[in-house]
Design a protein around this motif. Structure first.
Motif, mmCIF file in Angstrom:
data_model
loop_
_atom_site.group_PDB
_atom_site.id
_atom_site.type_symbol
_atom_site.label_atom_id
_atom_site.label_comp_id
_atom_site.label_asym_id
_atom_site.label_seq_id
_atom_site.Cartn_x
_atom_site.Cartn_y
_atom_site.Cartn_z
ATOM 1 N N GLY A 117 52.539 34.889 6.894
ATOM 2 C CA GLY A 117 53.043 34.294 8.119
ATOM 3 C C GLY A 117 53.538 35.322 9.114
ATOM 4 N N ARG A 118 53.019 36.535 9.029
ATOM 5 C CA ARG A 118 53.449 37.603 9.937
ATOM 6 C C ARG A 118 52.310 37.976 10.874
ATOM 7 N NH1 ARG A 118 56.702 41.580 5.662
ATOM 8 N NH2 ARG A 118 58.343 40.083 5.133
ATOM 9 N N ILE A 119 52.639 38.838 11.814
ATOM 10 C CA ILE A 119 51.653 39.338 12.764
ATOM 11 C C ILE A 119 51.647 40.866 12.700
ATOM 12 C CG2 ILE A 119 51.689 37.365 14.323
ATOM 13 C CD1 ILE A 119 53.765 38.898 16.011
ATOM 14 N N PRO A 120 50.497 41.459 13.048
ATOM 15 C CA PRO A 120 49.242 40.887 13.530
ATOM 16 C C PRO A 120 48.316 40.469 12.389
ATOM 17 C CG PRO A 120 49.067 43.264 13.531
ATOM 18 C CD PRO A 120 50.472 42.941 13.076
ATOM 19 N N THR A 121 47.329 39.674 12.774
ATOM 20 C CA THR A 121 46.193 39.367 11.905
ATOM 21 C C THR A 121 44.925 39.626 12.705
ATOM 22 O OG1 THR A 121 47.395 37.699 10.624
ATOM 23 C CG2 THR A 121 44.999 37.563 10.613
ATOM 24 N N LEU A 122 43.980 40.305 12.085
ATOM 25 C CA LEU A 122 42.693 40.600 12.706
ATOM 26 C C LEU A 122 41.633 39.663 12.149
ATOM 27 C CD1 LEU A 122 40.577 42.508 14.210
ATOM 28 C CD2 LEU A 122 40.445 43.725 12.011
ATOM 29 N N VAL A 123 40.810 39.128 13.030
ATOM 30 C CA VAL A 123 39.626 38.373 12.621
ATOM 31 C C VAL A 123 38.410 39.082 13.201
ATOM 32 C CG1 VAL A 123 38.422 36.168 12.687
ATOM 33 C CG2 VAL A 123 40.924 36.210 12.573
ATOM 34 N N ASP A 124 37.520 39.505 12.313
ATOM 35 C CA ASP A 124 36.291 40.181 12.708
ATOM 36 C C ASP A 124 35.140 39.411 12.077
ATOM 37 O OD1 ASP A 124 34.267 41.857 13.460
ATOM 38 O OD2 ASP A 124 34.904 43.566 12.239
ATOM 39 N N GLY A 125 34.630 38.423 12.813
ATOM 40 C CA GLY A 125 33.607 37.559 12.244
ATOM 41 C C GLY A 125 34.181 36.736 11.104
ATOM 42 N N ASP A 126 33.629 36.900 9.916
ATOM 43 C CA ASP A 126 34.128 36.158 8.758
ATOM 44 C C ASP A 126 35.122 36.985 7.937
ATOM 45 O OD1 ASP A 126 32.438 38.024 7.676
ATOM 46 O OD2 ASP A 126 31.218 36.604 6.540
ATOM 47 N N PHE A 127 35.549 38.118 8.476
ATOM 48 C CA PHE A 127 36.488 38.999 7.770
ATOM 49 C C PHE A 127 37.864 38.887 8.412
ATOM 50 C CE2 PHE A 127 38.337 43.366 7.250
ATOM 51 C CZ PHE A 127 38.581 43.267 5.886
ATOM 52 N N VAL A 128 38.869 38.683 7.593
ATOM 53 C CA VAL A 128 40.247 38.562 8.061
ATOM 54 C C VAL A 128 41.081 39.652 7.395
ATOM 55 C CG1 VAL A 128 42.297 37.088 8.170
ATOM 56 C CG2 VAL A 128 40.009 36.075 8.397
ATOM 57 N N LEU A 129 41.933 40.303 8.177
ATOM 58 C CA LEU A 129 42.743 41.399 7.653
ATOM 59 C C LEU A 129 44.130 41.346 8.262
ATOM 60 C CD1 LEU A 129 42.642 44.003 5.881
ATOM 61 C CD2 LEU A 129 42.032 45.251 7.974
ATOM 62 N N TRP A 130 45.150 41.553 7.420
ATOM 63 C CA TRP A 130 46.515 41.664 7.925
ATOM 64 C C TRP A 130 47.121 42.979 7.465
ATOM 65 C CZ3 TRP A 130 49.010 41.411 3.209
ATOM 66 C CH2 TRP A 130 48.508 40.555 2.245
ATOM 67 N N GLU A 131 48.257 43.319 8.032
ATOM 68 C CA GLU A 131 48.964 44.606 7.931
ATOM 69 C C GLU A 131 48.421 45.556 8.993
ATOM 70 O OE1 GLU A 131 51.699 45.574 6.376
ATOM 71 O OE2 GLU A 131 51.942 43.623 5.418
ATOM 72 N N SER A 132 49.306 45.929 9.914
ATOM 73 C CA SER A 132 48.888 46.660 11.118
ATOM 74 C C SER A 132 48.222 48.001 10.818
ATOM 75 C CB SER A 132 50.082 46.870 12.046
ATOM 76 O OG SER A 132 51.125 47.571 11.383
ATOM 77 N N ASN A 133 48.771 48.780 9.894
ATOM 78 C CA ASN A 133 48.166 50.078 9.610
ATOM 79 C C ASN A 133 46.811 49.917 8.935
ATOM 80 O OD1 ASN A 133 50.350 51.321 10.748
ATOM 81 N ND2 ASN A 133 51.269 51.987 8.833
ATOM 82 N N ALA A 134 46.681 48.921 8.069
ATOM 83 C CA ALA A 134 45.381 48.643 7.458
ATOM 84 C C ALA A 134 44.370 48.231 8.523
ATOM 85 C CB ALA A 134 45.510 47.545 6.399
ATOM 86 N N ILE A 135 44.823 47.441 9.490
ATOM 87 C CA ILE A 135 43.933 47.023 10.576
ATOM 88 C C ILE A 135 43.456 48.231 11.373
ATOM 89 C CG2 ILE A 135 43.813 45.750 12.761
ATOM 90 C CD1 ILE A 135 45.746 43.698 11.490
ATOM 91 N N MET A 136 44.367 49.148 11.687
ATOM 92 C CA MET A 136 43.957 50.332 12.455
ATOM 93 C C MET A 136 42.946 51.165 11.685
ATOM 94 S SD MET A 136 47.232 51.687 14.620
ATOM 95 C CE MET A 136 48.201 52.271 13.218
ATOM 96 N N ARG A 137 43.175 51.350 10.392
ATOM 97 C CA ARG A 137 42.227 52.128 9.588
ATOM 98 C C ARG A 137 40.860 51.435 9.559
ATOM 99 N NH1 ARG A 137 47.042 53.263 6.154
ATOM 100 N NH2 ARG A 137 46.679 51.282 5.073
ATOM 101 N N TYR A 138 40.874 50.124 9.392
ATOM 102 C CA TYR A 138 39.612 49.380 9.363
ATOM 103 C C TYR A 138 38.857 49.512 10.689
ATOM 104 C CZ TYR A 138 36.401 45.450 9.657
ATOM 105 O OH TYR A 138 35.278 44.687 9.860
ATOM 106 N N LEU A 139 39.578 49.378 11.793
ATOM 107 C CA LEU A 139 38.923 49.482 13.098
ATOM 108 C C LEU A 139 38.233 50.832 13.262
ATOM 109 C CD1 LEU A 139 41.656 47.837 15.356
ATOM 110 C CD2 LEU A 139 39.423 46.866 14.765
ATOM 111 N N CYS A 140 38.885 51.881 12.802
ATOM 112 C CA CYS A 140 38.279 53.212 12.897
ATOM 113 C C CYS A 140 37.044 53.319 12.013
ATOM 114 C CB CYS A 140 39.286 54.280 12.505
ATOM 115 S SG CYS A 140 40.636 54.509 13.687
ATOM 116 N N LEU A 141 37.131 52.802 10.791
ATOM 117 C CA LEU A 141 36.013 52.908 9.856
ATOM 118 C C LEU A 141 34.850 52.003 10.234
ATOM 119 C CD1 LEU A 141 38.043 52.973 6.522
ATOM 120 C CD2 LEU A 141 36.797 54.887 7.550
ATOM 121 N N ALA A 142 35.152 50.788 10.684
ATOM 122 C CA ALA A 142 34.095 49.810 10.957
ATOM 123 C C ALA A 142 33.533 49.909 12.368
ATOM 124 C CB ALA A 142 34.623 48.395 10.713
#
Length: 213
Positions: free
Chosen positions: A56-81
């Motif tokens: 129930g926290r923010i942010p949450t990323l939705v990339d098509g059918d992939f959902v990711l939470w935790e801000s630092n994990a989201i940043m790492r994913y954005l760089c990799l993907a």
């Protein structure tokens, strides 16, 4: 990026963890849609949101059918993907690990000492503020920021000669440290020099610089 493949970020724009992700998106020049959620906007306690992010926290990323939470994990994913060969998240193991430690340090060490100071000075009405306690919080935060100040004495950015995710993560919190008023804060010359450099970046101006709230 076609509209149907647009990245979606759930979260309010004055959340420091949302701001980190928005700044990262800006640095990567990625198109995205942001949907307000959290605090006055609600949504994060509703069933559909909890199905995406059970915290129930923010942010949450939705990339098509992939959902990711935790801000630092989201940043790492954005760089990799989506980042290609971006220097934000360097590929060499030692260099990447050095960046990673500051991402961890931001959440394990900086956030716990920053939060009471920020909430006490920005989100608490003046008549309800305990200024003695807030000065103690400022002193504790200063001790933490001195670690970064010492580290920055020999380098232009947090880790390496170029701007990385470490600068985004710490820069978003440094905005709060430099922006709060009403308590005594020490001079941190190396951190100040670094901050004056990163605050010129377009993503900082758009997403981090707006008034604290």
């Amino acid at each position: 990026m076609p509209a149907e493949n647009r990245l979606i970020i759930w979260g309010r724009p004055n959340s420091v963890n949302v701001q980190k992700v928005l700044w990262c998106l800006d640095e990567l020049d990625l198109d995205f849609e942001r949907i307000d959620a959290g605090m006055q906007f609600g949504r994060n306690t509703e069933a559909d949101y909890l199905a995406m992010n059970p915290n129930g926290r923010i942010p949450t990323l939705v990339d098509g059918d992939f959902v990711l939470w935790e801000s630092n994990a989201i940043m790492r994913y954005l760089c990799l993907a989506h980042g290609g060969d971006t220097p934000l998240y360097p590929p060499m193991p030692r260099h990447r690990a050095a960046v990673e430690r500051w991402l961890d340090w931001t959440l394990s060490t900086v956030q716990p000492v920053e939060r009471p100071l920020f909430w006490g000075l920005v989100r608490t009405p003046p008549a309800q503020r305990d200024m003695v306690a807030l000065q103690r919080s400022a002193d504790e935060a200063a001790a933490t920021w001195r670690i970064l100040d010492t580290h920055l004495a020999t380098r232009p950015y947090v880790e390496a000669e170029s701007f990385t995710l470490a600068d985004i993560a710490l820069g978003a919190y440094a905005r709060r440290w430099f922006g709060v008023e009403g308590v005594a804060k020490p001079e941190l010359p190396n951190m100040t020099r670094w901050y004056q450099q990163i605050e010129q970046r377009a993503g900082f101006v758009r997403h981090i610089a707006p008034p604290l709230s």
